[in-house]
Scaffold this motif. Sequence first.
Motif, mmCIF file in Angstrom:
data_model
loop_
_atom_site.group_PDB
_atom_site.id
_atom_site.type_symbol
_atom_site.label_atom_id
_atom_site.label_comp_id
_atom_site.label_asym_id
_atom_site.label_seq_id
_atom_site.Cartn_x
_atom_site.Cartn_y
_atom_site.Cartn_z
ATOM 1 N N TRP A 34 -6.031 80.677 33.756
ATOM 2 C CA TRP A 34 -4.575 80.522 33.610
ATOM 3 C C TRP A 34 -3.923 81.753 32.992
ATOM 4 C CZ3 TRP A 34 -2.714 75.013 31.935
ATOM 5 C CH2 TRP A 34 -3.096 74.094 32.907
ATOM 6 N N ARG A 35 -4.708 82.648 32.410
ATOM 7 C CA ARG A 35 -4.122 83.880 31.861
ATOM 8 C C ARG A 35 -3.223 84.542 32.912
ATOM 9 N NH1 ARG A 35 -6.173 86.053 27.256
ATOM 10 N NH2 ARG A 35 -8.051 85.090 26.423
ATOM 11 N N THR A 36 -3.698 84.558 34.154
ATOM 12 C CA THR A 36 -2.928 85.195 35.231
ATOM 13 C C THR A 36 -2.300 84.186 36.184
ATOM 14 O OG1 THR A 36 -4.975 85.461 36.496
ATOM 15 C CG2 THR A 36 -4.254 87.347 35.174
ATOM 16 N N THR A 37 -2.985 83.058 36.431
ATOM 17 C CA THR A 37 -2.493 82.128 37.450
ATOM 18 C C THR A 37 -1.367 81.229 36.964
ATOM 19 O OG1 THR A 37 -4.159 80.442 36.927
ATOM 20 C CG2 THR A 37 -4.725 82.074 38.626
ATOM 21 N N VAL A 38 -1.225 81.077 35.656
ATOM 22 C CA VAL A 38 -0.139 80.255 35.110
ATOM 23 C C VAL A 38 0.678 81.078 34.118
ATOM 24 C CG1 VAL A 38 0.490 78.144 33.862
ATOM 25 C CG2 VAL A 38 -1.433 78.120 35.456
ATOM 26 N N TRP A 39 0.124 81.345 32.941
ATOM 27 C CA TRP A 39 0.903 81.975 31.866
ATOM 28 C C TRP A 39 1.378 83.378 32.219
ATOM 29 C CZ3 TRP A 39 1.831 77.610 30.353
ATOM 30 C CH2 TRP A 39 0.913 76.702 29.875
ATOM 31 N N GLY A 40 0.587 84.112 32.970
ATOM 32 C CA GLY A 40 0.994 85.456 33.358
ATOM 33 C C GLY A 40 1.503 85.562 34.775
ATOM 34 N N GLU A 82 7.430 71.840 37.092
ATOM 35 C CA GLU A 82 7.233 71.558 38.514
ATOM 36 C C GLU A 82 7.207 72.840 39.341
ATOM 37 O OE1 GLU A 82 9.541 69.931 36.636
ATOM 38 O OE2 GLU A 82 8.537 67.982 36.504
ATOM 39 N N SER A 83 8.114 73.767 39.062
ATOM 40 C CA SER A 83 8.129 75.005 39.853
ATOM 41 C C SER A 83 6.911 75.875 39.528
ATOM 42 C CB SER A 83 9.429 75.781 39.649
ATOM 43 O OG SER A 83 9.494 76.361 38.374
ATOM 44 N N ILE A 84 6.443 75.865 38.287
ATOM 45 C CA ILE A 84 5.238 76.613 37.922
ATOM 46 C C ILE A 84 4.038 76.019 38.654
ATOM 47 C CG2 ILE A 84 3.687 77.236 36.028
ATOM 48 C CD1 ILE A 84 6.220 77.131 34.184
ATOM 49 N N ALA A 85 3.901 74.713 38.602
ATOM 50 C CA ALA A 85 2.770 74.039 39.252
ATOM 51 C C ALA A 85 2.804 74.214 40.769
ATOM 52 C CB ALA A 85 2.769 72.553 38.896
ATOM 53 N N ALA A 86 3.995 74.182 41.354
ATOM 54 C CA ALA A 86 4.119 74.292 42.806
ATOM 55 C C ALA A 86 3.663 75.657 43.322
ATOM 56 C CB ALA A 86 5.564 74.040 43.228
ATOM 57 N N ARG A 97 -1.736 69.196 38.719
ATOM 58 C CA ARG A 97 -1.425 70.504 38.133
ATOM 59 C C ARG A 97 -0.306 70.372 37.118
ATOM 60 N NH1 ARG A 97 -0.167 73.874 43.283
ATOM 61 N NH2 ARG A 97 -0.574 71.971 44.428
ATOM 62 N N THR A 98 0.737 69.617 37.475
ATOM 63 C CA THR A 98 1.873 69.418 36.573
ATOM 64 C C THR A 98 1.420 68.744 35.282
ATOM 65 O OG1 THR A 98 3.378 69.262 38.458
ATOM 66 C CG2 THR A 98 4.162 68.360 36.379
ATOM 67 N N GLY A 99 0.585 67.723 35.398
ATOM 68 C CA GLY A 99 0.093 67.024 34.220
ATOM 69 C C GLY A 99 -0.739 67.913 33.318
ATOM 70 N N GLU A 100 -1.595 68.743 33.914
ATOM 71 C CA GLU A 100 -2.430 69.644 33.124
ATOM 72 C C GLU A 100 -1.583 70.665 32.368
ATOM 73 O OE1 GLU A 100 -5.162 71.241 36.023
ATOM 74 O OE2 GLU A 100 -6.557 69.569 35.772
ATOM 75 N N ILE A 101 -0.601 71.238 33.045
ATOM 76 C CA ILE A 101 0.280 72.210 32.385
ATOM 77 C C ILE A 101 1.069 71.521 31.279
ATOM 78 C CG2 ILE A 101 2.242 73.773 32.690
ATOM 79 C CD1 ILE A 101 1.224 74.211 35.589
ATOM 80 N N ALA A 102 1.585 70.335 31.551
ATOM 81 C CA ALA A 102 2.359 69.593 30.543
ATOM 82 C C ALA A 102 1.512 69.314 29.308
ATOM 83 C CB ALA A 102 2.881 68.285 31.134
ATOM 84 N N ASP A 103 0.272 68.881 29.505
ATOM 85 C CA ASP A 103 -0.614 68.608 28.372
ATOM 86 C C ASP A 103 -0.830 69.849 27.529
ATOM 87 O OD1 ASP A 103 -0.888 65.965 29.181
ATOM 88 O OD2 ASP A 103 -2.872 66.273 30.091
#
Length: 125
Positions: A34-40, A82-86, A97-103
């Motif tokens: 997630w360093r690059t695929t989500v947060w970055g 939602e837009s991050i997960a999508a 994906r949305t649930g994991e990011i929210a947690d």
Amino acid sequence: MSLLVDVFTADESGESRFLDVPEGSSDLAGFESWRTTVWGSETVRALGARFFPQLAGNHLRVAPEDVPEFIDEVLLLQNNIESIAARMDSPKPIDQRTGEIADRLNNIRDAAQRASQIGGGVQIW
């Protein structure tokens, strides 16, 4: 491997002292990828985030004086989950994906609020 979120304070010598995670809280801040695929990700950067994208290159250390602004950024990401997960490249269903990011954002926000209450900082590594 997982990213972890911790609260720290500085002792008299300026050394960081990491606090124990209280019972009922979690220090999980996401998967290493997630360093690059989500947060970055470009999506998070396009939202105007300045703290989270730092994880793409290293760990993130938020100084005590920056914690209020960091909390605002966490809220920004929570409002755009939602837009991050999508836009994640993942075979998992979007609701998972949305649930994991929210947690993970809830864990990070909890740590940031604890840090704010004691004049401490936040580190994600």
